[in-house]
Motif scaffolding. Structure first.
Motif, PDB file in Angstrom:
ATOM      1  N   TYR A  79       0.847  -1.190   0.000  1.00 35.20           N
ATOM      2  CA  TYR A  79       0.000   0.000   0.000  1.00 35.20           C
ATOM      3  C   TYR A  79       0.886   1.245   0.000  1.00 35.20           C
ATOM      4  O   TYR A  79       1.972   1.250   0.585  1.00 35.20           O
ATOM      5  N   SER A  80       0.411   2.309  -0.662  1.00 30.49           N
ATOM      6  CA  SER A  80       1.068   3.610  -0.575  1.00 30.49           C
ATOM      7  C   SER A  80       0.018   4.683  -0.845  1.00 30.49           C
ATOM      8  O   SER A  80      -0.864   4.502  -1.690  1.00 30.49           O
ATOM      9  N   GLY A  81       0.119   5.774  -0.106  1.00 32.83           N
ATOM     10  CA  GLY A  81      -0.834   6.858  -0.293  1.00 32.83           C
ATOM     11  C   GLY A  81      -0.499   8.044   0.586  1.00 32.83           C
ATOM     12  O   GLY A  81       0.333   7.963   1.496  1.00 32.83           O
ATOM     13  N   PHE A  82      -1.173   9.170   0.315  1.00 36.04           N
ATOM     14  CA  PHE A  82      -0.950  10.409   1.049  1.00 36.04           C
ATOM     15  C   PHE A  82      -2.106  10.673   2.009  1.00 36.04           C
ATOM     16  O   PHE A  82      -3.265  10.381   1.709  1.00 36.04           O
ATOM     17  N   PHE A  83      -1.766  11.226   3.158  1.00 32.39           N
ATOM     18  CA  PHE A  83      -2.738  11.629   4.158  1.00 32.39           C
ATOM     19  C   PHE A  83      -2.414  13.041   4.615  1.00 32.39           C
ATOM     20  O   PHE A  83      -1.244  13.445   4.664  1.00 32.39           O
ATOM     21  N   LYS A  84      -3.438  13.785   4.990  1.00 33.43           N
ATOM     22  CA  LYS A  84      -3.254  15.102   5.596  1.00 33.43           C
ATOM     23  C   LYS A  84      -3.565  14.997   7.081  1.00 33.43           C
ATOM     24  O   LYS A  84      -4.590  14.447   7.476  1.00 33.43           O
ATOM     25  N   LEU A  85      -2.660  15.534   7.880  1.00 35.96           N
ATOM     26  CA  LEU A  85      -2.811  15.471   9.324  1.00 35.96           C
ATOM     27  C   LEU A  85      -2.670  16.873   9.899  1.00 35.96           C
ATOM     28  O   LEU A  85      -1.625  17.520   9.741  1.00 35.96           O
ATOM     29  N   ASN A  86      -3.714  17.332  10.543  1.00 37.91           N
ATOM     30  CA  ASN A  86      -3.699  18.674  11.123  1.00 37.91           C
ATOM     31  C   ASN A  86      -2.739  18.757  12.305  1.00 37.91           C
ATOM     32  O   ASN A  86      -2.289  17.736  12.848  1.00 37.91           O
ATOM     33  N   SER A  87      -2.438  19.986  12.701  1.00 37.74           N
ATOM     34  CA  SER A  87      -1.508  20.196  13.810  1.00 37.74           C
ATOM     35  C   SER A  87      -2.063  19.597  15.101  1.00 37.74           C
ATOM     36  O   SER A  87      -3.282  19.605  15.333  1.00 37.74           O
ATOM     37  N   THR A  88      -1.156  19.049  15.905  1.00 37.01           N
ATOM     38  CA  THR A  88      -1.470  18.420  17.202  1.00 37.01           C
ATOM     39  C   THR A  88      -2.588  17.389  17.085  1.00 37.01           C
ATOM     40  O   THR A  88      -3.420  17.246  17.977  1.00 37.01           O
ATOM     41  N   SER A  89      -2.624  16.677  15.963  1.00 40.41           N
ATOM     42  CA  SER A  89      -3.632  15.639  15.737  1.00 40.41           C
ATOM     43  C   SER A  89      -2.958  14.282  15.600  1.00 40.41           C
ATOM     44  O   SER A  89      -1.757  14.186  15.368  1.00 40.41           O
ATOM     45  N   THR A  90      -3.757  13.232  15.722  1.00 35.49           N
ATOM     46  CA  THR A  90      -3.246  11.863  15.653  1.00 35.49           C
ATOM     47  C   THR A  90      -4.009  11.085  14.585  1.00 35.49           C
ATOM     48  O   THR A  90      -5.244  11.171  14.499  1.00 35.49           O
ATOM     49  N   LEU A  91      -3.268  10.316  13.819  1.00 34.83           N
ATOM     50  CA  LEU A  91      -3.850   9.423  12.815  1.00 34.83           C
ATOM     51  C   LEU A  91      -3.699   7.989  13.297  1.00 34.83           C
ATOM     52  O   LEU A  91      -2.581   7.532  13.571  1.00 34.83           O
ATOM     53  N   GLN A  92      -4.805   7.270  13.414  1.00 40.43           N
ATOM     54  CA  GLN A  92      -4.793   5.859  13.796  1.00 40.43           C
ATOM     55  C   GLN A  92      -4.915   5.013  12.534  1.00 40.43           C
ATOM     56  O   GLN A  92      -5.808   5.222  11.718  1.00 40.43           O
ATOM     57  N   VAL A  93      -4.024   4.025  12.375  1.00 38.83           N
ATOM     58  CA  VAL A  93      -3.984   3.201  11.168  1.00 38.83           C
ATOM     59  C   VAL A  93      -4.181   1.734  11.546  1.00 38.83           C
ATOM     60  O   VAL A  93      -3.410   1.176  12.346  1.00 38.83           O
ATOM     61  N   ASP A  94      -5.214   1.116  10.969  1.00 42.33           N
ATOM     62  CA  ASP A  94      -5.442  -0.331  11.088  1.00 42.33           C
ATOM     63  C   ASP A  94      -5.387  -0.936   9.683  1.00 42.33           C
ATOM     64  O   ASP A  94      -5.355  -0.213   8.674  1.00 42.33           O
ATOM     65  N   PHE A  95      -5.431  -2.271   9.624  1.00 42.62           N
ATOM     66  CA  PHE A  95      -5.254  -2.967   8.355  1.00 42.62           C
ATOM     67  C   PHE A  95      -6.338  -4.016   8.173  1.00 42.62           C
ATOM     68  O   PHE A  95      -6.924  -4.526   9.135  1.00 42.62           O
ATOM     69  N   SER A  96      -6.586  -4.338   6.896  1.00 40.20           N
ATOM     70  CA  SER A  96      -7.570  -5.363   6.568  1.00 40.20           C
ATOM     71  C   SER A  96      -7.115  -6.135   5.326  1.00 40.20           C
ATOM     72  O   SER A  96      -6.267  -5.656   4.566  1.00 40.20           O
ATOM     73  N   ASN A  97      -7.684  -7.317   5.141  1.00 40.15           N
ATOM     74  CA  ASN A  97      -7.440  -8.146   3.947  1.00 40.15           C
ATOM     75  C   ASN A  97      -5.944  -8.335   3.689  1.00 40.15           C
ATOM     76  O   ASN A  97      -5.425  -8.030   2.614  1.00 40.15           O
ATOM     77  N   VAL A  98      -5.244  -8.842   4.681  1.00 40.38           N
ATOM     78  CA  VAL A  98      -3.795  -9.016   4.572  1.00 40.38           C
ATOM     79  C   VAL A  98      -3.473 -10.160   3.614  1.00 40.38           C
ATOM     80  O   VAL A  98      -4.107 -11.233   3.667  1.00 40.38           O
ATOM     81  N   ASN A  99      -2.515  -9.924   2.718  1.00 39.20           N
ATOM     82  CA  ASN A  99      -2.050 -10.950   1.784  1.00 39.20           C
ATOM     83  C   ASN A  99      -1.602 -12.188   2.570  1.00 39.20           C
ATOM     84  O   ASN A  99      -0.804 -12.086   3.507  1.00 39.20           O
ATOM     85  N   LYS A 100      -2.119 -13.356   2.175  1.00 37.52           N
ATOM     86  CA  LYS A 100      -1.871 -14.578   2.950  1.00 37.52           C
ATOM     87  C   LYS A 100      -0.411 -15.027   2.912  1.00 37.52           C
ATOM     88  O   LYS A 100       0.017 -15.816   3.768  1.00 37.52           O
ATOM     89  N   ASN A 101       0.359 -14.561   1.932  1.00 32.18           N
ATOM     90  CA  ASN A 101       1.767 -14.957   1.852  1.00 32.18           C
ATOM     91  C   ASN A 101       2.683 -14.093   2.710  1.00 32.18           C
ATOM     92  O   ASN A 101       3.868 -14.395   2.865  1.00 32.18           O
ATOM     93  N   VAL A 102       2.153 -13.025   3.256  1.00 28.34           N
ATOM     94  CA  VAL A 102       2.979 -12.080   4.022  1.00 28.34           C
ATOM     95  C   VAL A 102       3.177 -12.593   5.436  1.00 28.34           C
ATOM     96  O   VAL A 102       2.227 -13.021   6.108  1.00 28.34           O
ATOM     97  N   SER A 103       4.438 -12.543   5.906  1.00 29.96           N
ATOM     98  CA  SER A 103       4.781 -12.960   7.266  1.00 29.96           C
ATOM     99  C   SER A 103       4.921 -11.767   8.203  1.00 29.96           C
ATOM    100  O   SER A 103       4.552 -11.852   9.368  1.00 29.96           O
ATOM    101  N   PHE A 104       5.458 -10.661   7.707  1.00 26.14           N
ATOM    102  CA  PHE A 104       5.558  -9.442   8.512  1.00 26.14           C
ATOM    103  C   PHE A 104       5.528  -8.236   7.577  1.00 26.14           C
ATOM    104  O   PHE A 104       5.745  -8.355   6.363  1.00 26.14           O
ATOM    105  N   ILE A 105       5.229  -7.078   8.148  1.00 23.71           N
ATOM    106  CA  ILE A 105       5.156  -5.856   7.355  1.00 23.71           C
ATOM    107  C   ILE A 105       6.102  -4.798   7.942  1.00 23.71           C
ATOM    108  O   ILE A 105       6.477  -4.862   9.113  1.00 23.71           O
ATOM    109  N   ILE A 106       6.474  -3.857   7.096  1.00 21.54           N
ATOM    110  CA  ILE A 106       7.199  -2.659   7.517  1.00 21.54           C
ATOM    111  C   ILE A 106       6.297  -1.468   7.191  1.00 21.54           C
ATOM    112  O   ILE A 106       6.006  -1.195   6.021  1.00 21.54           O
ATOM    113  N   PHE A 107       5.852  -0.794   8.238  1.00 25.25           N
ATOM    114  CA  PHE A 107       4.965   0.366   8.105  1.00 25.25           C
ATOM    115  C   PHE A 107       5.826   1.625   8.115  1.00 25.25           C
ATOM    116  O   PHE A 107       6.596   1.876   9.045  1.00 25.25           O
ATOM    117  N   GLN A 108       5.707   2.441   7.057  1.00 25.10           N
ATOM    118  CA  GLN A 108       6.538   3.628   6.919  1.00 25.10           C
ATOM    119  C   GLN A 108       5.687   4.894   6.859  1.00 25.10           C
ATOM    120  O   GLN A 108       4.624   4.904   6.239  1.00 25.10           O
TER     121      GLN A 108
END
Length: 548
Positions: free
Chosen positions: A46-75
């Motif tokens: 996955y890759s994409g842009f998000f806008k985050l206002n000042s002194t705000s928090t973005l919570q990120v969850d995931f769905s439909n994970v590829n069955k061949n994936v063992s671990f992820i690197i979130f950047q």
């Protein structure tokens, strides 16, 4: 009545302010799908842009994970401003701050929830978020970390000074060496890509990051950085104002098809947000000297040999400034204006001494030798500037300076064999470089570092381990063409202008007895030794007239 209306207006204003602040600092959440098919060359889910206002928090969850994936690197990447990344709760072992961040999460039993916090007041950020998925056989980037703040740190750090950039990556962990018992189980390779010179906009920044996140992009756009002594660190020469993207790739020693990519990091080797943060000439004396080089360079390039005594003084001045700058920088810790001021005063004295030597002795071969040595210095600096990094033999100061001085002397001896032409050529080359040197500062290219890197090698501790690898973009190509054009036109102009003239002017007050007149294109019938050169009498024959 007025008092009540005033109170109502104040309360209304306060309420609007509170509502605005609440809307500005609102927290947001996102659920990212990770069902994208990956390949060996691109493991991006996955890759994409998000806008985050000042002194705000973005919570990120995931769905439909590829069955061949063992671990992820979130950047998460932001431009110029720092952010904070953490999972589950803020603690020393689960949060990190910076502008280029990454975190690891295993698919089993459940992927972590990540939080991105914007601590900047009155600054709304544009964030680039990407997720990469890896197989069970792939090494875990930063899995054997012992220096970074979180146990598994799949990101990199950069530090810079005015002279060099340090790029660090924590050790990776291979599945065959779960306990990190050996450093040979994973090979770490570093790559870099330069961003456009003197461009600090977000579009170029994020475009460079995207190109260096997959093996496809690294192979196409990246340049390999050879090791410089430390397997987890690379030392590079700093080019302030030119952004660079650095990334490390971990390869498994037991399985060459298994690899993982760290979260790339960036630096401009300066602080664009600060006042004059990327301004290289930040003091008046440096700006004055840099601007004056244009006039000295044009004069030397087109009129140096014609005004030979002025050339002698300028060549001595330049040589004295460089030598004094290096010597004083080695023995004293002075700021740049003071160091430049002392170097210029010393250079003026050296220039006067060199001119006095010609004034009283007038030996063309010896006088031209200093010009040829300066060209030899410049030629050796160009070779050093263009050398590939990782040459262990040249990390030794003895080996490096022996080779450097040898190139200087060989170049000087080659030119000294033809004093007249070599002096014109040296004036053209040195004058052309002096002309483009200040233009290089103002234009934003990097040819000035031909000399600066050599001075750094002589004065900066541990710079022998630095990989130079200079950027060469359209600005650099344009300045190179201008340098060549100035040098060629200067040589042709001086050669044509001095055609038919004496090769060298006579010394005004020569103290040498019997200086050959052929050096200067004049004949001297009498010398201080009292020797008289008599005219040649033609041979008389029987056909010679008696009254001739």
């Amino acid at each position: 009545m007025l008092s009540n209306m005033l109170k109502m207006n104040i309360l209304h204003f306060i309420l609007l302010f509170i509502l605005a602040e609440t809307a500005n600092s609102q927290n947001v959440s996102a659920i990212l799908p990770l069902n994208k098919t990956t390949s060996w060359a691109s493991k991006e889910l996955y890759s994409g842009f998000f806008k985050l206002n000042s002194t705000s928090t973005l919570q990120v969850d995931f769905s439909n994970v590829n069955k061949n994936v063992s671990f992820i690197i979130f950047q998460v990447h932001s431009h110029l401003y720092n952010i904070t990344l953490y999972n589950n709760t803020i603690s020393r072992s689960s949060s990190v701050s910076g502008s280029n961040l990454g975190m690891y999460s295993s698919v089993k039993p459940k992927l972590d929830t990540f939080y991105v916090y914007n601590p900047n007041v009155d600054v709304n950020l544009r964030l680039f978020i990407t997720v990469h998925g890896y197989l069970a056989a792939d090494p875990v980037p930063g899995g054997c970390n012992m220096e970074f703040p979180i146990p598994t740190s799949p990101y990199m750090r950069t530090k810079y000074t005015k002279d060099y950039v340090l790029v660090d990556a924590p050790a990776a962990k291979d599945m065959s060496d779960v306990d990190c018992n050996t450093v040979d189980s994973v090979y770490l390779f570093f790559y870099k890509m330069y961003l456009p010179e003197r461009h600090y906009d977000a579009d170029n920044y994020f475009d460079g990051l995207r190109k260096m996140m997959t093996m496809d992009g690294i192979t196409e756009f990246g340049e390999y950085i050879p090791p410089s002594g430390d397997r987890l660190r690379r030392t590079l020469s700093a080019y302030p104002g030119t952004g660079a993207v650095y990334v490390a790739v971990a390869y498994s020693a037991s399985n060459t098809s298994a690899y993982s990519v760290y979260a790339p990091t960036t630096t401009y080797a300066c602080a664009p947000l600060d006042d004059d943060g990327c301004e290289l000439l930040d003091d008046f004396l440096s700006q004055l000297l840099c601007a004056s080089l244009i006039f000295f360079g044009v004069f030397l390039c087109y009129f140096g040999h014609r005004f030979f005594k002025t050339e002698m003084y300028l060549i001595g001045l330049i040589s004295g400034v460089i030598v004094t700058y290096i010597l004083i920088a080695l023995i004293a810790d002075l700021d740049r204006p003071a160091l430049l001021g002392v170097s210029v005063l010393s250079g003026m004295c050296f220039g006067a001494i060199w001119l006095a030597f010609w004034w009283f002795y007038g030996m063309p071969l010896f006088a031209v030798m200093l010009s040829t040595l300066n060209v030899g210095f410049l030629f050796a600096a160009i070779i050093y500037f263009g050398l590939p990094g990782g040459l262990v033999a040249l990390q030794s100061d003895l080996n490096f300076w022996t080779l450097f001085v040898s190139v200087m002397l060989l170049t000087s001896l080659m030119f000294a064999s033809m004093t007249f032409l070599s002096n014109i050529l040296c004036c053209a080359i040195l004058g052309a470089y002096a002309t483009i040197y200040p233009m290089d500062y103002y234009f934003g290219s990097n040819l000035k570092y031909i000399v600066i890197n050599t001075v750094r090698r002589a004065t900066v501790p541990h710079f022998n381990k630095a990989v130079l690898s200079p950027p060469f973009e359209w600005r650099d190509a344009l300045m190179t063409l201008l340098w060549l054009a100035l040098a060629m036109s200067g040589f042709l102009f001086q050669h044509f202008h001095n055609r038919g003239r004496p090769p060298f002017p006579p010394p005004p007050r020569s103290v040498r007895p019997g200086v050959p007149g052929s050096y200067y294109g004049v004949s001297h019938p009498r010398r201080r030794t009292g020797v008289v050169i008599r005219p040649r009498i033609p041979e008389q024959t029987e056909r010679t007239p008696l009254l001739a």
